[in-house]
Design an enzyme around this catalytic site. Structure first.
Site, PDB file in Angstrom:
ATOM      1  N   SER A  41       0.850  -1.353  -0.098  1.00 15.38           N
ATOM      2  CA  SER A  41      -0.011   0.179   0.033  1.00 15.38           C
ATOM      3  C   SER A  41       0.924   1.380   0.082  1.00 15.38           C
ATOM      4  O   SER A  41       1.828   1.229   0.447  1.00 15.38           O
ATOM      5  CB  SER A  41      -1.038   0.127   1.374  1.00 15.38           C
TER       6      SER A  41
ATOM      7  N   SER B 280      -3.809   3.709   1.059  1.00 12.49           N
ATOM      8  CA  SER B 280      -4.896   3.536   2.240  1.00 12.49           C
ATOM      9  C   SER B 280      -5.980   4.598   2.001  1.00 12.49           C
ATOM     10  O   SER B 280      -5.576   5.755   1.771  1.00 12.49           O
ATOM     11  CB  SER B 280      -4.216   3.760   3.411  1.00 12.49           C
TER      12      SER B 280
ATOM     13  N   ALA C 138       6.660  10.768   5.786  1.00 13.79           N
ATOM     14  CA  ALA C 138       5.536  10.984   6.773  1.00 13.79           C
ATOM     15  C   ALA C 138       4.739  11.780   5.509  1.00 13.79           C
ATOM     16  O   ALA C 138       4.520  12.972   5.577  1.00 13.79           O
ATOM     17  CB  ALA C 138       6.016  11.890   7.737  1.00 13.79           C
TER      18      ALA C 138
ATOM     19  N   LEU D 133      -1.100  10.162   5.029  1.00 18.95           N
ATOM     20  CA  LEU D 133      -2.164   9.416   4.658  1.00 18.95           C
ATOM     21  C   LEU D 133      -3.052  10.327   3.278  1.00 18.95           C
ATOM     22  O   LEU D 133      -4.303  10.363   3.620  1.00 18.95           O
ATOM     23  CB  LEU D 133      -3.357   8.960   5.632  1.00 18.95           C
TER      24      LEU D 133
ATOM     25  N   ASN E  76      -5.372  -0.634   7.597  1.00 19.03           N
ATOM     26  CA  ASN E  76      -4.269  -0.233   7.897  1.00 19.03           C
ATOM     27  C   ASN E  76      -4.546   0.569   9.478  1.00 19.03           C
ATOM     28  O   ASN E  76      -5.051   1.495   9.499  1.00 19.03           O
ATOM     29  CB  ASN E  76      -3.929   0.849   7.017  1.00 19.03           C
TER      30      ASN E  76
ATOM     31  N   CYS F 171      -0.368   2.875  10.744  1.00 23.84           N
ATOM     32  CA  CYS F 171       0.584   3.852  10.421  1.00 23.84           C
ATOM     33  C   CYS F 171       1.215   4.686  11.370  1.00 23.84           C
ATOM     34  O   CYS F 171       0.711   4.997  12.635  1.00 23.84           O
ATOM     35  CB  CYS F 171      -0.379   5.204   9.687  1.00 23.84           C
TER      36      CYS F 171
ATOM     37  N   ASN G  76       4.075  -2.787   8.776  1.00 21.53           N
ATOM     38  CA  ASN G  76       3.920  -1.190   8.404  1.00 21.53           C
ATOM     39  C   ASN G  76       5.452  -0.623   8.712  1.00 21.53           C
ATOM     40  O   ASN G  76       6.266  -1.199   9.105  1.00 21.53           O
ATOM     41  CB  ASN G  76       2.897  -0.507   9.019  1.00 21.53           C
ATOM     42  N   THR G  77       5.523   0.472   8.376  1.00 23.00           N
ATOM     43  CA  THR G  77       6.863   1.037   8.440  1.00 23.00           C
ATOM     44  C   THR G  77       7.200   1.419   9.816  1.00 23.00           C
ATOM     45  O   THR G  77       6.411   1.103  10.679  1.00 23.00           O
ATOM     46  CB  THR G  77       7.146   2.644   7.891  1.00 23.00           C
TER      47      THR G  77
ATOM     48  N   GLY H 189      12.248  -0.203   3.509  1.00 25.83           N
ATOM     49  CA  GLY H 189      13.296  -0.399   2.710  1.00 25.83           C
ATOM     50  C   GLY H 189      14.525  -1.659   3.410  1.00 25.83           C
ATOM     51  O   GLY H 189      14.141  -1.837   4.396  1.00 25.83           O
TER      52      GLY H 189
HETATM   53  C1  FMN Z   1       5.860   6.477   0.399  1.00 26.96           C
HETATM   54  C2  FMN Z   1       5.335   5.416   1.433  1.00 26.96           C
HETATM   55  C3  FMN Z   1       3.900   5.545   1.529  1.00 26.96           C
HETATM   56  C4  FMN Z   1       3.301   4.564   2.203  1.00 26.96           C
HETATM   57  N1  FMN Z   1       1.887   4.558   2.319  1.00 26.96           N
HETATM   58  C5  FMN Z   1       1.352   3.594   3.065  1.00 26.96           C
HETATM   59  C6  FMN Z   1      -0.208   3.548   2.905  1.00 26.96           C
HETATM   60  O1  FMN Z   1      -1.078   4.380   2.650  1.00 26.96           O
HETATM   61  N2  FMN Z   1      -0.866   2.579   3.805  1.00 26.96           N
HETATM   62  C7  FMN Z   1      -0.235   1.586   4.225  1.00 26.96           C
HETATM   63  O2  FMN Z   1      -0.699   0.493   4.940  1.00 26.96           O
HETATM   64  N3  FMN Z   1       1.419   1.501   4.263  1.00 26.96           N
HETATM   65  C8  FMN Z   1       1.855   2.401   3.487  1.00 26.96           C
HETATM   66  N4  FMN Z   1       3.363   2.441   3.469  1.00 26.96           N
HETATM   67  C9  FMN Z   1       3.941   1.330   4.059  1.00 26.96           C
HETATM   68  C10 FMN Z   1       4.245   0.230   2.972  1.00 26.96           C
HETATM   69  O3  FMN Z   1       3.162  -0.258   2.554  1.00 26.96           O
HETATM   70  C11 FMN Z   1       4.956  -0.771   3.802  1.00 26.96           C
HETATM   71  O4  FMN Z   1       4.538  -1.448   4.639  1.00 26.96           O
HETATM   72  C12 FMN Z   1       6.652  -0.460   4.031  1.00 26.96           C
HETATM   73  O5  FMN Z   1       6.992   0.506   3.125  1.00 26.96           O
HETATM   74  C13 FMN Z   1       7.276  -1.224   4.155  1.00 26.96           C
HETATM   75  O6  FMN Z   1       7.473  -2.328   2.960  1.00 26.96           O
HETATM   76  P1  FMN Z   1       9.070  -1.832   2.159  1.00 26.96           P
HETATM   77  O7  FMN Z   1      10.394  -1.967   2.936  1.00 26.96           O
HETATM   78  O8  FMN Z   1       9.067  -2.681   1.102  1.00 26.96           O
HETATM   79  O9  FMN Z   1       8.751  -0.347   1.799  1.00 26.96           O
HETATM   80  C14 FMN Z   1       3.992   3.440   2.729  1.00 26.96           C
HETATM   81  C15 FMN Z   1       5.281   3.467   2.373  1.00 26.96           C
HETATM   82  C16 FMN Z   1       6.220   4.196   1.748  1.00 26.96           C
HETATM   83  C17 FMN Z   1       7.497   4.389   1.614  1.00 26.96           C
END
Ligand code: FMN
Length: 302
Positions: A21, A46, A70, A73, A125, A128, A190-191, A215
């Site tokens: 997402s 989301s 950040a 959303l 979600n 966040c 999530n992050t 990442g």
């Molecule tokens: C720019 C950005 C926007 C994101 N927006 C959302 C979001 O709207 N909803 C959500 O559940 N996770 C969001 N995430 C989290 C990602 O879906 C994911 O859980 C997280 O980045 C870890 O995975 P990755 O290391 O492959 O990026 C976002 C991540 C990034 C980098």
């Protein structure tokens, strides 16, 4: 013959790589592109009830081993986003509608809308790390979370996935509650809540000061969470966090994930990342004489 297909509740994915997402999923055009690049399923941005602008810039920073964001959303609201989803109604690739809210009734409303707009599952979600009232506060309130899940399950027919945060101490209690409320899968992680300070100005760089780290750097955190969750629940787990290569995905499968989501690596390797990771998984499986992913899901737990 190597078979990459996997199942998540009633969903069958032709391969286990899903778009996470928030990355390249803001409209029908970008989602279609990710499908064309081989994603086995798509998770939408989301979406909330009302349009939201998100935070002012800077919202995303590239750090040494990952991204710090950040966004706040930002989204066009469910009715506008729904018109984008309707363009994809004939798609054979499952689309999972990610939703956020602070209250049970709003979650139900959003889930019902996602069902009407043709989503194949919903992802809650509740994790966040930087959105007041809509994020981790919801995901670590066991009573509220169970109420949200069971209420949605009574109102819609789609599988319900719950996306959790690595920033909670009582992860095991939460996942057991999530399973008890009849969620169909758990998404982790999530992050990770994080910050960057500019040492020349002495100020945090993100406009919101605090953000979420994603990442490569967070992969060991995601692996540990999936491994812990897999020891306590029987529902499928979707691993996410730092997956950049096929080997990373395999590590998540061994920790207990049935599928993986890819976010930041779309930025690092381009949209072709889905096809590349599938090819890397296939090569590894051939070399290790595996025919199906299910043969090594959760082997690290034994
Ligand atoms: C720019 C950005 C926007 C994101 N927006 C959302 C979001 O709207 N909803 C959500 O559940 N996770 C969001 N995430 C989290 C990602 O879906 C994911 O859980 C997280 O980045 C870890 O995975 P990755 O290391 O492959 O990026 C976002 C991540 C990034 C980098």
């Amino acid at each position: 013959m190597v078979d990459l297909s996997t199942t998540l509740s009633s969903l069958r994915l032709k391969n286990p790589t899903m778009l996470a997402s928030g990355i390249m999923d803001e409209d029908a055009g970008s989602i279609q592109r990710m499908m064309d690049c081989g994603a086995g399923a798509i998770v939408t941005k989301s979406i909330g009830i009302q349009p939201r602008e998100g935070y002012p810039n800077p919202t995303v920073l590239e750090l040494e081993s990952g991204l710090l964001n950040a966004m706040g959303l930002p989204n066009p609201g469910i009715d506008h986003y729904g018109t984008e989803l309707l363009h994809l109604k004939k798609s054979k690739i499952p689309i999972i509608g990610s939703i956020f809210a602070a209250e049970v009734k709003d979650f139900i409303f959003l889930a019902q809308k996602m069902e009407q707009f043709g989503a194949h599952a919903v992802e809650l979600n509740v994790s966040c790390p930087h959105a007041k009232h809509y994020g981790v506060e919801v995901g670590c309130d066991v009573v509220l979370l169970q109420n949200i899940i069971s209420s949605i399950k009574r109102k819609i027919h789609l599988p319900v996935f719950v996306k959790l945060s690595p920033n909670i101490m009582d992860l095991v209690d939460i996942v057991q509650a999530v399973e008890k409320a009849k969620a169909d899968a758990i998404v982790a992680i999530n992050t990770v809540k994080a910050m960057k300070i500019d040492i020349e100005t002495g100020r945090p760089i993100l406009a919101n000061k605090v953000g979420g780290y994603s990442g490569k750097a967070i992969k060991p955190i995601g692996i540990r969470c999936v491994y812990d969750i897999a020891q306590h629940v029987g529902i499928p787990i979707i691993g996410v966090g730092g997956i950049t290569t096929g080997e990373d995905a395999i590590e998540y499968f061994m920790a207990g994930a049935s599928a993986v989501q890819i976010g930041s690596a779309v930025y690092y390797r381009g949209p072709e990342v889905f096809r590349l990771i599938c090819r890397e998984i296939q090569t590894w499986m051939k070399n290790h004489r595996y025919e199906k992913i299910t043969e090594f899901i959760g082997v690290a737990l034994q």
